[in-house]
Design a protein around this motif. Sequence first.
Motif, PDB file in Angstrom:
ATOM      1  N   LEU A  75       0.838  -1.205   0.000  1.00  0.00           N
ATOM      2  CA  LEU A  75       0.000   0.000   0.000  1.00  0.00           C
ATOM      3  C   LEU A  75       0.869   1.250   0.000  1.00  0.00           C
ATOM      4  O   LEU A  75       0.594   2.206  -0.738  1.00  0.00           O
ATOM      5  N   CYS A  76       1.929   1.250   0.803  1.00  0.00           N
ATOM      6  CA  CYS A  76       2.843   2.400   0.853  1.00  0.00           C
ATOM      7  C   CYS A  76       3.539   2.593  -0.495  1.00  0.00           C
ATOM      8  O   CYS A  76       3.697   3.724  -0.963  1.00  0.00           O
ATOM      9  N   ALA A  77       3.929   1.493  -1.131  1.00  0.00           N
ATOM     10  CA  ALA A  77       4.558   1.576  -2.455  1.00  0.00           C
ATOM     11  C   ALA A  77       3.558   2.114  -3.482  1.00  0.00           C
ATOM     12  O   ALA A  77       3.914   2.936  -4.340  1.00  0.00           O
ATOM     13  N   TYR A  78       2.307   1.693  -3.371  1.00  0.00           N
ATOM     14  CA  TYR A  78       1.249   2.189  -4.258  1.00  0.00           C
ATOM     15  C   TYR A  78       1.090   3.705  -4.072  1.00  0.00           C
ATOM     16  O   TYR A  78       0.966   4.445  -5.039  1.00  0.00           O
ATOM     17  N   LYS A  79       1.130   4.140  -2.815  1.00  0.00           N
ATOM     18  CA  LYS A  79       0.990   5.574  -2.534  1.00  0.00           C
ATOM     19  C   LYS A  79       2.158   6.354  -3.128  1.00  0.00           C
ATOM     20  O   LYS A  79       1.960   7.430  -3.716  1.00  0.00           O
ATOM     21  N   ASN A  80       3.370   5.834  -2.989  1.00  0.00           N
ATOM     22  CA  ASN A  80       4.543   6.518  -3.546  1.00  0.00           C
ATOM     23  C   ASN A  80       4.440   6.642  -5.062  1.00  0.00           C
ATOM     24  O   ASN A  80       4.843   7.649  -5.640  1.00  0.00           O
ATOM     25  N   VAL A  85      -3.809   6.546  -1.577  1.00  0.00           N
ATOM     26  CA  VAL A  85      -3.992   5.151  -1.154  1.00  0.00           C
ATOM     27  C   VAL A  85      -5.395   4.632  -1.471  1.00  0.00           C
ATOM     28  O   VAL A  85      -5.822   3.627  -0.929  1.00  0.00           O
ATOM     29  N   ASN A  86      -6.075   5.318  -2.377  1.00  0.00           N
ATOM     30  CA  ASN A  86      -7.413   4.893  -2.767  1.00  0.00           C
ATOM     31  C   ASN A  86      -7.309   3.830  -3.864  1.00  0.00           C
ATOM     32  O   ASN A  86      -7.586   4.085  -5.031  1.00  0.00           O
ATOM     33  N   VAL A  87      -6.918   2.626  -3.479  1.00  0.00           N
ATOM     34  CA  VAL A  87      -6.667   1.529  -4.418  1.00  0.00           C
ATOM     35  C   VAL A  87      -8.001   0.980  -4.917  1.00  0.00           C
ATOM     36  O   VAL A  87      -8.873   0.649  -4.105  1.00  0.00           O
ATOM     37  N   PRO A  88      -8.177   0.870  -6.236  1.00  0.00           N
ATOM     38  CA  PRO A  88      -9.422   0.275  -6.748  1.00  0.00           C
ATOM     39  C   PRO A  88      -9.548  -1.175  -6.280  1.00  0.00           C
ATOM     40  O   PRO A  88      -8.559  -1.894  -6.195  1.00  0.00           O
ATOM     41  N   LYS A 123      -1.561   2.881  11.757  1.00  0.00           N
ATOM     42  CA  LYS A 123      -0.692   2.881  10.566  1.00  0.00           C
ATOM     43  C   LYS A 123      -1.480   3.275   9.326  1.00  0.00           C
ATOM     44  O   LYS A 123      -0.998   4.044   8.486  1.00  0.00           O
ATOM     45  N   LEU A 124      -2.686   2.741   9.195  1.00  0.00           N
ATOM     46  CA  LEU A 124      -3.512   3.084   8.039  1.00  0.00           C
ATOM     47  C   LEU A 124      -3.863   4.569   8.042  1.00  0.00           C
ATOM     48  O   LEU A 124      -3.786   5.231   7.006  1.00  0.00           O
ATOM     49  N   LYS A 125      -4.221   5.089   9.211  1.00  0.00           N
ATOM     50  CA  LYS A 125      -4.552   6.517   9.306  1.00  0.00           C
ATOM     51  C   LYS A 125      -3.338   7.380   8.973  1.00  0.00           C
ATOM     52  O   LYS A 125      -3.481   8.411   8.319  1.00  0.00           O
ATOM     53  N   ASP A 126      -2.150   6.946   9.391  1.00  0.00           N
ATOM     54  CA  ASP A 126      -0.923   7.713   9.142  1.00  0.00           C
ATOM     55  C   ASP A 126      -0.609   7.871   7.655  1.00  0.00           C
ATOM     56  O   ASP A 126       0.006   8.856   7.254  1.00  0.00           O
ATOM     57  N   VAL A 127      -1.001   6.897   6.840  1.00  0.00           N
ATOM     58  CA  VAL A 127      -0.725   7.012   5.402  1.00  0.00           C
ATOM     59  C   VAL A 127      -1.899   7.639   4.642  1.00  0.00           C
ATOM     60  O   VAL A 127      -1.891   7.704   3.421  1.00  0.00           O
ATOM     61  N   GLY A 128      -2.930   8.071   5.389  1.00  0.00           N
ATOM     62  CA  GLY A 128      -4.063   8.741   4.744  1.00  0.00           C
ATOM     63  C   GLY A 128      -5.118   7.799   4.207  1.00  0.00           C
ATOM     64  O   GLY A 128      -5.851   8.136   3.271  1.00  0.00           O
ATOM     65  N   PHE A 129      -5.218   6.615   4.804  1.00  0.00           N
ATOM     66  CA  PHE A 129      -6.196   5.627   4.343  1.00  0.00           C
ATOM     67  C   PHE A 129      -7.605   6.183   4.483  1.00  0.00           C
ATOM     68  O   PHE A 129      -7.949   6.796   5.496  1.00  0.00           O
ATOM     69  N   ILE A 130      -8.420   5.977   3.470  1.00  0.00           N
ATOM     70  CA  ILE A 130      -9.803   6.448   3.460  1.00  0.00           C
ATOM     71  C   ILE A 130     -10.697   5.256   3.798  1.00  0.00           C
ATOM     72  O   ILE A 130     -10.778   4.300   3.029  1.00  0.00           O
ATOM     73  N   PHE A 131     -11.358   5.308   4.944  1.00  0.00           N
ATOM     74  CA  PHE A 131     -12.183   4.186   5.385  1.00  0.00           C
ATOM     75  C   PHE A 131     -13.588   4.234   4.798  1.00  0.00           C
ATOM     76  O   PHE A 131     -14.201   3.207   4.573  1.00  0.00           O
TER      77      PHE A 131
END
Length: 137
Positions: A75-80, A85-88, A123-131
């Motif tokens: 997920l972090c690599a996807y964000k970079n 981090v809004n992965v389909p 950790k998810l919140k720290d990378v900006g994960f959208i719940f």
Amino acid sequence: PLRKKEDTSEKEESLGAWVAKMRGKYVLLKGGEKTNLTHEQVDKLIARGFKWETGFKKPTMIGPRKTWEERFAELCAYKNENGHVNVPQLYPQLGNWVHRQRKDHRARKLGYRNGLNDEKLAKLKDVGFIFLTRKSP
């Protein structure tokens, strides 16, 4: 909508259960193993349009299961790479994992225990994960 399960006696089985049993016997017959299903019965069922195989095919290769930490690293690599981090959900493997995190988060808010603990949530919140997405209930 949920349906009530119909009452069936021990002698009576659902059509779906019977079909599954016949398909299982067919696999044995094709493999040369012992079964009470005969070639004559197979031919009769085929003549009536019986489908021995479903349209669903099991994947021929399933990769090894990854840990939560390994998926989080993906997920972090996807964000970079993508800037978010809004992965389909249809994105291979990682999309399913992201969807699972959202489901676990909803369940956790309702009081159900699951693998999404406080540390993982942070950790998810720290990378900006959208719940909550537009599709979320």
